[in-house]
Design a protein around this motif. Sequence first.
Motif, PDB file in Angstrom:
ATOM      1  N   UNK A  45       0.825  -1.201   0.000  1.00  0.00           N
ATOM      2  CA  UNK A  45       0.000   0.000   0.000  1.00  0.00           C
ATOM      3  C   UNK A  45       0.865   1.259   0.000  1.00  0.00           C
ATOM      4  N   UNK A  46       1.879   1.301   0.877  1.00  0.00           N
ATOM      5  CA  UNK A  46       2.737   2.481   0.984  1.00  0.00           C
ATOM      6  C   UNK A  46       3.579   2.684  -0.280  1.00  0.00           C
ATOM      7  N   UNK A  47       4.034   1.590  -0.877  1.00  0.00           N
ATOM      8  CA  UNK A  47       4.824   1.695  -2.105  1.00  0.00           C
ATOM      9  C   UNK A  47       3.988   2.318  -3.221  1.00  0.00           C
ATOM     10  N   UNK A  48       2.737   1.881  -3.318  1.00  0.00           N
ATOM     11  CA  UNK A  48       1.851   2.418  -4.355  1.00  0.00           C
ATOM     12  C   UNK A  48       1.520   3.881  -4.085  1.00  0.00           C
ATOM     13  N   UNK A  49       1.377   4.236  -2.807  1.00  0.00           N
ATOM     14  CA  UNK A  49       0.962   5.591  -2.453  1.00  0.00           C
ATOM     15  C   UNK A  49       2.125   6.579  -2.504  1.00  0.00           C
ATOM     16  N   UNK A  50       3.317   6.133  -2.044  1.00  0.00           N
ATOM     17  CA  UNK A  50       4.427   7.063  -1.840  1.00  0.00           C
ATOM     18  C   UNK A  50       5.616   6.830  -2.756  1.00  0.00           C
ATOM     19  N   UNK A  51       5.601   5.734  -3.514  1.00  0.00           N
ATOM     20  CA  UNK A  51       6.712   5.459  -4.413  1.00  0.00           C
ATOM     21  C   UNK A  51       7.806   4.653  -3.743  1.00  0.00           C
ATOM     22  N   UNK A  52       8.898   4.393  -4.452  1.00  0.00           N
ATOM     23  CA  UNK A  52       9.953   3.494  -3.949  1.00  0.00           C
ATOM     24  C   UNK A  52      10.673   4.004  -2.709  1.00  0.00           C
ATOM     25  N   UNK A  53      10.560   5.298  -2.396  1.00  0.00           N
ATOM     26  CA  UNK A  53      11.219   5.833  -1.200  1.00  0.00           C
ATOM     27  C   UNK A  53      10.378   5.731   0.047  1.00  0.00           C
ATOM     28  N   UNK A  54       9.314   4.934   0.046  1.00  0.00           N
ATOM     29  CA  UNK A  54       8.418   4.837   1.200  1.00  0.00           C
ATOM     30  C   UNK A  54       9.153   4.270   2.425  1.00  0.00           C
ATOM     31  N   UNK A  55       8.630   4.594   3.602  1.00  0.00           N
ATOM     32  CA  UNK A  55       9.181   4.047   4.855  1.00  0.00           C
ATOM     33  C   UNK A  55       8.440   2.755   5.184  1.00  0.00           C
ATOM     34  N   UNK A  56       9.131   1.616   5.184  1.00  0.00           N
ATOM     35  CA  UNK A  56       8.446   0.330   5.352  1.00  0.00           C
ATOM     36  C   UNK A  56       7.806   0.168   6.731  1.00  0.00           C
ATOM     37  N   UNK A  57       6.838  -0.712   6.793  1.00  0.00           N
ATOM     38  CA  UNK A  57       6.230  -1.157   8.045  1.00  0.00           C
ATOM     39  C   UNK A  57       7.311  -1.878   8.848  1.00  0.00           C
ATOM     40  N   UNK A  58       7.440  -1.532  10.129  1.00  0.00           N
ATOM     41  CA  UNK A  58       8.559  -2.025  10.933  1.00  0.00           C
ATOM     42  C   UNK A  58       8.073  -2.878  12.109  1.00  0.00           C
ATOM     43  N   UNK A  59       8.987  -3.612  12.758  1.00  0.00           N
ATOM     44  CA  UNK A  59       8.602  -4.341  13.974  1.00  0.00           C
ATOM     45  C   UNK A  59       8.024  -3.408  15.042  1.00  0.00           C
ATOM     46  N   UNK A  63       4.314  -3.783  16.930  1.00  0.00           N
ATOM     47  CA  UNK A  63       4.107  -3.808  18.383  1.00  0.00           C
ATOM     48  C   UNK A  63       3.231  -2.648  18.858  1.00  0.00           C
ATOM     49  N   UNK A  64       3.438  -1.456  18.294  1.00  0.00           N
ATOM     50  CA  UNK A  64       2.779  -0.258  18.802  1.00  0.00           C
ATOM     51  C   UNK A  64       1.351  -0.090  18.308  1.00  0.00           C
ATOM     52  N   UNK A  65       1.072  -0.511  17.077  1.00  0.00           N
ATOM     53  CA  UNK A  65      -0.207  -0.145  16.463  1.00  0.00           C
ATOM     54  C   UNK A  65      -1.110  -1.320  16.091  1.00  0.00           C
ATOM     55  N   UNK A  66      -0.545  -2.513  15.941  1.00  0.00           N
ATOM     56  CA  UNK A  66      -1.312  -3.615  15.358  1.00  0.00           C
ATOM     57  C   UNK A  66      -1.473  -4.794  16.305  1.00  0.00           C
ATOM     58  N   UNK A  67      -0.399  -5.190  16.968  1.00  0.00           N
ATOM     59  CA  UNK A  67      -0.391  -6.426  17.745  1.00  0.00           C
ATOM     60  C   UNK A  67      -1.485  -6.429  18.801  1.00  0.00           C
ATOM     61  N   UNK A  68      -2.304  -7.487  18.779  1.00  0.00           N
ATOM     62  CA  UNK A  68      -3.342  -7.678  19.783  1.00  0.00           C
ATOM     63  C   UNK A  68      -4.646  -6.967  19.514  1.00  0.00           C
ATOM     64  N   UNK A  69      -4.676  -6.061  18.543  1.00  0.00           N
ATOM     65  CA  UNK A  69      -5.889  -5.291  18.280  1.00  0.00           C
ATOM     66  C   UNK A  69      -6.765  -5.984  17.233  1.00  0.00           C
ATOM     67  N   UNK A  70      -8.073  -5.732  17.248  1.00  0.00           N
ATOM     68  CA  UNK A  70      -8.908  -6.178  16.137  1.00  0.00           C
ATOM     69  C   UNK A  70      -8.375  -5.627  14.820  1.00  0.00           C
ATOM     70  N   UNK A  71      -8.593  -6.363  13.748  1.00  0.00           N
ATOM     71  CA  UNK A  71      -7.957  -6.063  12.464  1.00  0.00           C
ATOM     72  C   UNK A  71      -8.181  -4.629  12.005  1.00  0.00           C
ATOM     73  N   UNK A  72      -9.416  -4.171  11.983  1.00  0.00           N
ATOM     74  CA  UNK A  72      -9.692  -2.814  11.494  1.00  0.00           C
ATOM     75  C   UNK A  72      -9.088  -1.756  12.407  1.00  0.00           C
ATOM     76  N   UNK A  73      -9.087  -2.024  13.721  1.00  0.00           N
ATOM     77  CA  UNK A  73      -8.462  -1.077  14.650  1.00  0.00           C
ATOM     78  C   UNK A  73      -6.971  -0.959  14.361  1.00  0.00           C
ATOM     79  N   UNK A  74      -6.334  -2.083  14.044  1.00  0.00           N
ATOM     80  CA  UNK A  74      -4.920  -2.060  13.709  1.00  0.00           C
ATOM     81  C   UNK A  74      -4.631  -1.258  12.448  1.00  0.00           C
ATOM     82  N   UNK A  75      -5.482  -1.427  11.435  1.00  0.00           N
ATOM     83  CA  UNK A  75      -5.315  -0.651  10.201  1.00  0.00           C
ATOM     84  C   UNK A  75      -5.422   0.836  10.505  1.00  0.00           C
ATOM     85  N   UNK A  76      -6.462   1.220  11.239  1.00  0.00           N
ATOM     86  CA  UNK A  76      -6.659   2.644  11.555  1.00  0.00           C
ATOM     87  C   UNK A  76      -5.484   3.211  12.348  1.00  0.00           C
ATOM     88  N   UNK A  77      -5.038   2.455  13.364  1.00  0.00           N
ATOM     89  CA  UNK A  77      -3.974   2.963  14.230  1.00  0.00           C
ATOM     90  C   UNK A  77      -2.676   3.149  13.452  1.00  0.00           C
TER      91      UNK A  77
END
Length: 254
Positions: A45-59, A63-77
């Motif tokens: 998604x980020x590559x398509x939106x921002x091009x090859x210089x995008x900042x990748x999704x990181x560990x 941990x901070x935004x996705x882990x343990x949360x319901x799927x849609x909540x993780x996307x929003x966060x």
Amino acid sequence: MGETDAPGGLGLPPTVTACLFDLDGVITKTAVVHAAAWRETFDAFLREREGPGFRPFSPHDYDAYVDGRPRSDGVRAFLASRGITLPERPAGGNADPPGTLTVQGLGDRKNALLLAEIRAGGVEAYPGSLRYLTAVRAAGLGTAVVSSSTNCLDVLRAVGAEDRFEVRIDGVVAARRGLPGKPHPDTFLAAAAELGVAPERAAVFEDALAGMDAGRSGGFGYVVGVDRVGQAAALRAHGADTVVRDLAELERSA
């Protein structure tokens, strides 16, 4: 509250009569599979939106935004952390194909990747967790699995652990009952209620920071942080009474 000799030498306070276990990262090795599916989804998604210089999704993002949360909540966060807002779902309320540029579409894309890995046999249980579950049940304590995943039952069946839990409160059950997901304590509270146990007599076992927050805010009697990724200090800061790398350590510490 310190660790004492609970029935069966479980490393828990003697007042604990029920154990409420998260699934991914606590019972099964699916946290790494979830993280990989999220990374592939968000990076595309980020590559398509921002091009090859995008900042990748990181560990850290996981941990901070996705882990343990319901799927849609993780996307929003996660999107909010990058200053991105997407529509929730297509106009008209129809389901969008996986990959559609909505909150639902990104979540569905991640879930499709996860299910493909599960069906390919890419799920294992932690042997120490299965041994600990056996000891918990032998001691007569109640058991529940509490997961934000809508694939919880499929994962339990894949590792042969479906019959290890008396109660299952997962993403499917939470949606049906209108229960908010972690970091809210509602799913854990529902599991304790089904087992007929007051929160202060239940122990929560979690590897996610959102799960720590849920365990602490719910007033549970003991909160065990399971550190699979080197975040022991963060787990304690979010409310863990003790932190272990594997549940088998609780038996050895008792």
